[in-house]
Write a protein that holds these residues in place. Sequence first.
Motif, short mmCIF file in Angstrom:
data_model
loop_
_atom_site.label_atom_id
_atom_site.label_comp_id
_atom_site.label_asym_id
_atom_site.label_seq_id
_atom_site.Cartn_x
_atom_site.Cartn_y
_atom_site.Cartn_z
N GLY A 95 -50.13 59.48 -37.80
CA GLY A 95 -50.61 60.83 -37.59
C GLY A 95 -49.76 61.90 -38.26
O GLY A 95 -50.18 63.06 -38.33
N TRP A 96 -48.59 61.53 -38.78
CA TRP A 96 -47.72 62.50 -39.44
C TRP A 96 -48.32 62.90 -40.78
O TRP A 96 -48.94 62.10 -41.48
N SER A 97 -48.08 64.15 -41.19
CA SER A 97 -48.64 64.66 -42.45
C SER A 97 -47.78 64.33 -43.67
O SER A 97 -48.20 64.55 -44.80
N GLY A 98 -46.57 63.81 -43.45
CA GLY A 98 -45.71 63.45 -44.57
C GLY A 98 -45.98 62.04 -45.06
O GLY A 98 -47.03 61.46 -44.80
N ALA A 99 -45.01 61.48 -45.81
CA ALA A 99 -45.18 60.15 -46.38
C ALA A 99 -43.91 59.34 -46.21
O ALA A 99 -42.83 59.89 -45.95
N ILE A 100 -44.02 58.02 -46.38
CA ILE A 100 -42.90 57.10 -46.19
C ILE A 100 -42.69 56.28 -47.45
O ILE A 100 -43.63 55.69 -47.99
N LEU A 101 -41.45 56.26 -47.93
CA LEU A 101 -41.06 55.44 -49.08
C LEU A 101 -40.36 54.19 -48.56
O LEU A 101 -39.31 54.28 -47.93
N ILE A 102 -40.94 53.03 -48.83
CA ILE A 102 -40.40 51.76 -48.36
C ILE A 102 -39.71 51.05 -49.52
O ILE A 102 -40.33 50.78 -50.55
N LEU B 253 -43.93 43.91 -48.07
CA LEU B 253 -44.61 45.20 -48.14
C LEU B 253 -44.13 46.01 -49.33
O LEU B 253 -44.93 46.64 -50.03
N SER B 254 -42.83 45.99 -49.61
CA SER B 254 -42.31 46.71 -50.77
C SER B 254 -42.92 46.17 -52.06
O SER B 254 -43.30 46.94 -52.96
N ILE B 255 -43.04 44.85 -52.16
CA ILE B 255 -43.64 44.25 -53.36
C ILE B 255 -45.09 44.67 -53.49
O ILE B 255 -45.58 44.96 -54.59
N ARG B 256 -45.77 44.75 -52.37
CA ARG B 256 -47.18 45.16 -52.38
C ARG B 256 -47.33 46.61 -52.86
O ARG B 256 -48.30 46.95 -53.55
N LEU B 257 -46.39 47.45 -52.51
CA LEU B 257 -46.48 48.87 -52.84
C LEU B 257 -45.92 49.22 -54.22
O LEU B 257 -46.37 50.17 -54.86
N HIS B 258 -44.92 48.44 -54.66
CA HIS B 258 -44.21 48.81 -55.89
C HIS B 258 -44.16 47.71 -56.95
O HIS B 258 -43.73 47.95 -58.08
N GLY B 259 -44.59 46.50 -56.60
CA GLY B 259 -44.39 45.38 -57.49
C GLY B 259 -43.04 44.75 -57.21
O GLY B 259 -42.22 45.27 -56.44
N ASP B 260 -42.77 43.62 -57.84
CA ASP B 260 -41.52 42.89 -57.61
C ASP B 260 -40.42 43.48 -58.49
O ASP B 260 -39.99 42.90 -59.49
N VAL B 261 -39.97 44.68 -58.11
CA VAL B 261 -38.95 45.40 -58.87
C VAL B 261 -37.80 45.77 -57.95
O VAL B 261 -37.92 45.75 -56.72
N GLU B 262 -36.67 46.13 -58.54
CA GLU B 262 -35.49 46.48 -57.77
C GLU B 262 -35.53 47.94 -57.31
O GLU B 262 -36.28 48.77 -57.84
N THR B 263 -34.67 48.24 -56.33
CA THR B 263 -34.62 49.59 -55.75
C THR B 263 -34.39 50.69 -56.78
O THR B 263 -35.08 51.72 -56.73
N PRO B 264 -33.47 50.54 -57.74
CA PRO B 264 -33.26 51.64 -58.71
C PRO B 264 -34.52 51.99 -59.49
O PRO B 264 -34.75 53.17 -59.79
N ASP B 265 -35.34 51.00 -59.81
CA ASP B 265 -36.58 51.27 -60.54
C ASP B 265 -37.55 52.10 -59.69
O ASP B 265 -38.19 53.02 -60.18
N ILE B 266 -37.64 51.75 -58.41
CA ILE B 266 -38.55 52.48 -57.52
C ILE B 266 -38.07 53.92 -57.34
O ILE B 266 -38.85 54.88 -57.43
N VAL B 267 -36.78 54.09 -57.09
CA VAL B 267 -36.22 55.43 -56.90
C VAL B 267 -36.39 56.29 -58.15
O VAL B 267 -36.73 57.47 -58.07
N ALA B 268 -36.21 55.68 -59.32
CA ALA B 268 -36.39 56.42 -60.57
C ALA B 268 -37.83 56.89 -60.73
O ALA B 268 -38.08 58.02 -61.18
N LEU C 33 -47.93 45.28 -41.01
CA LEU C 33 -47.98 45.83 -42.35
C LEU C 33 -47.70 44.78 -43.41
O LEU C 33 -48.29 44.80 -44.49
N ALA C 34 -46.78 43.86 -43.12
CA ALA C 34 -46.43 42.81 -44.08
C ALA C 34 -47.15 41.51 -43.80
O ALA C 34 -47.58 40.83 -44.71
N GLY C 35 -47.28 41.15 -42.52
CA GLY C 35 -47.95 39.91 -42.19
C GLY C 35 -47.90 39.61 -40.72
O GLY C 35 -47.02 40.09 -39.99
#
Length: 300
Positions: free
Chosen positions: A90-97, A106-121, A144-146
Amino acid sequence: MEHAQNDSPEAGSKRTWLVVNPASGSYDDAAFEALCECCTQNAIDLDRVIRFPEQDKLPTAAELDAAGVDFVTIYTGDGTINALVTGLYGWSGAILILPGGTMNLLSIRLHGDVETPDIVARVGKGDFRKERPCVVRCDAGDALAGLMVGPGTAWGEVREAMRDMDIVGFATQAVTAIGESAAGTKVRIAEPRVGKEEGYPLLVLTPEQGTMSVAAYHSETVGDYAQQGVALLQRDFRKGPHDDLGQMDAMTIELAAEAGTSTDEVLPTLIDGESAELPRRARFTVVPCEVDLIVTEAQA
């Protein structure tokens, strides 16, 4: 179906609170420091670090709104991610996993199988969007994951002991898991009727794009148990012997045995790795997540 937001986020919205779990077996001080430095390099302001549950509780929507936070960043395992996300429905903001756990499904589902620095960039450049990907819902909560059902969920305890490098616990839990998988009351899909009528030690439901995939795991021979051990050593007991039962948007799972005299017969369940219990017959459906998640991959 996935519920994507039409409004594209602006690159300038970079004020965040970071949630970490130092008690998690996958937590690493060096990785945490590297993450903080990576955020600084990508012009993301870490307004506050929440060390859950060691020092702080998880943030509420009211607290985030009062602080003017655009999005929350979480760098933990699946259990803490689930608690944060569902707690912010119900929150109006967003969540970065970010990939801060062992399997990071879940992270792989949202960003692909990449490392944290790539996602943050990507986020720092504004190369992301907000979506509400599907989750698997039951009366015990949302996965969310399984979500796993059956006596074979005891293998989850083996994975936890292995993650914590608890050799004695690993051996003990492995013996328990073998016993539960072999002797525990199996579970089956009652609606629709698919799979073996006699059931399985473990059913795994994984949310995907508008549906959930269903895998039925079996450990019936010495060879099966050996394969399960190899899968554990590879850090993913889901790679053990199983049958793929296809894609569904809803199903009912029940204990395969007839109801006995006990009034406390339940479906053993793991929701994103956390233990839960359901009645001997329970319904599972696919629904959209009720808060926006940040996606940096083409498909969520």
